[in-house]
Design an enzyme around this catalytic site. Structure first.
Site, PDB file in Angstrom:
ATOM      1  N   THR A  29     109.033 -73.119  81.658  1.00 11.99           N
ATOM      2  CA  THR A  29     107.577 -73.003  81.645  1.00 11.99           C
ATOM      3  C   THR A  29     106.952 -74.368  81.871  1.00 11.99           C
ATOM      4  OG1 THR A  29     105.744 -72.042  80.369  1.00 11.99           O
ATOM      5  CG2 THR A  29     107.353 -73.309  79.129  1.00 11.99           C
ATOM      6  N   ASN A  30     105.657 -74.413  81.976  1.00 13.42           N
ATOM      7  CA  ASN A  30     104.916 -75.665  82.090  1.00 13.42           C
ATOM      8  C   ASN A  30     104.137 -75.897  80.809  1.00 13.42           C
ATOM      9  OD1 ASN A  30     105.698 -76.076  84.714  1.00 13.42           O
ATOM     10  ND2 ASN A  30     103.768 -75.486  85.623  1.00 13.42           N
ATOM     11  N   LEU A  31     103.812 -77.130  80.523  1.00 13.42           N
ATOM     12  CA  LEU A  31     102.964 -77.433  79.376  1.00 13.42           C
ATOM     13  C   LEU A  31     101.514 -77.151  79.744  1.00 13.42           C
ATOM     14  CD1 LEU A  31     104.272 -80.819  77.961  1.00 13.42           C
ATOM     15  CD2 LEU A  31     104.350 -78.573  76.869  1.00 13.42           C
ATOM     16  N   ALA A  96      98.532 -73.550  85.037  1.00 15.70           N
ATOM     17  CA  ALA A  96      99.638 -74.445  85.398  1.00 15.70           C
ATOM     18  C   ALA A  96     100.809 -73.545  85.770  1.00 15.70           C
ATOM     19  CB  ALA A  96      99.993 -75.337  84.225  1.00 15.70           C
ATOM     20  N   VAL A  97     100.815 -73.133  87.030  1.00 19.76           N
ATOM     21  CA  VAL A  97     101.804 -72.158  87.503  1.00 19.76           C
ATOM     22  C   VAL A  97     103.140 -72.867  87.729  1.00 19.76           C
ATOM     23  CG1 VAL A  97     102.318 -70.479  89.308  1.00 19.76           C
ATOM     24  CG2 VAL A  97      99.933 -70.910  88.662  1.00 19.76           C
TER      25      VAL A  97
END
Ligand code: C5P
Length: 226
Positions: A29-31, A96-97
């Site tokens: 995932t992204n932050l 934030a894909v």
């Protein structure tokens, strides 16, 4: 007093990170806290817009009066956004894909037992949701992208405008904005750039969202009555 600058307008907003599963219990995932996107949804609603918020996995309450659709992966976000986009006046991509996802999804939890080597994962590219909306033929929303760059923000933002085919990019000027409440933004279009707040300081995300909504409303009006 907040004037209803977006009365009669429809806004589609993506927010938060996406989560790309590796197996049933793991993923990449992204932050992203989703705070900016949720603040924008609230500010747009306050300004009289009808707001659809497509949210990745975040723990934030839905702003009052906002229609929220929860998704998990970039592909789910893409498949939710694309059919909705032509019915909206504005699309703001704050999510934030994740740029990549594991090429395969393991059906069961990948076990450590007995394995001498750590597993390796092949990644495959996710669809660019913003670029896909900007490339729609026929009715399409006014597209606003976000840029989180650690250096050369203006240069990267201008390049991104062209690459994605969009009229406006919002750059994060703050060094570490993830999860924080205050930030500073730089609005970049093909010919101008403008800091928010205008005094060059920082502001909380809801204040920034209200300023950004006012700016987008002015751009929409200029586009319709040049
Ligand atoms: O290309 P980059 O990730 O730097 O662009 C950021 C902008 O594009 C953000 O507005 C983000 O929400 C959007 N984006 C998207 N789909 C992706 C990647 C980014 O909509 N797969």
């Amino acid at each position: 007093f907040q004037p209803k600058r977006l009365a009669g307008k429809t806004l589609l907003i993506t927010a938060g990170p996406t989560f790309e599963a590796i197996d049933p219990v793991r993923g990449i995932t992204n932050l992203s806290s989703g705070k900016m996107g949720f603040a924008l949804a609230r500010a747009a609603r306050e300004a009289g817009a009808q707001v659809t918020l497509v949210a990745g996995p975040v723990s934030l309450p839905t702003p009052r009066g906002v229609q929220r659709i929860d998704v998990r992966s970039a592909r789910q976000m893409h498949d939710t956004v694309l059919p909705l986009a032509p019915r909206h006046d504005v699309f703001v991509a704050t999510a934030a894909v994740a740029d990549w996802r594991p090429a395969t999804l393991a059906e069961h939890k990948i076990k450590k037992d007995g394995k001498k080597q750590a597993p390796t994962f092949e990644l495959t590219e996710n669809p660019d949701i913003l670029a896909a909306v900007a490339a729609l033929r026929g009715a399409k929303p006014y597209c606003v992208g976000f840029a989180a760059e650690s250096e050369n923000l203006l240069e990267h933002a201008r390049a991104k405008l062209k690459r994605k085919g969009i009229p406006l990019i919002v750059g994060n000027l703050g060094p570490a904005t993830f999860g924080r409440d205050d930030n500073a933004l730089l609005l970049v279009d093909a010919t101008t750039q403008q800091a928010l707040p205008a005094d060059g300081g920082t502001a909380d995300k809801l204040s920034l969202a209200r300023l950004l909504v006012a700016d987008i409303a002015a751009r929409l009006q200029a586009a319709h009555h040049p």
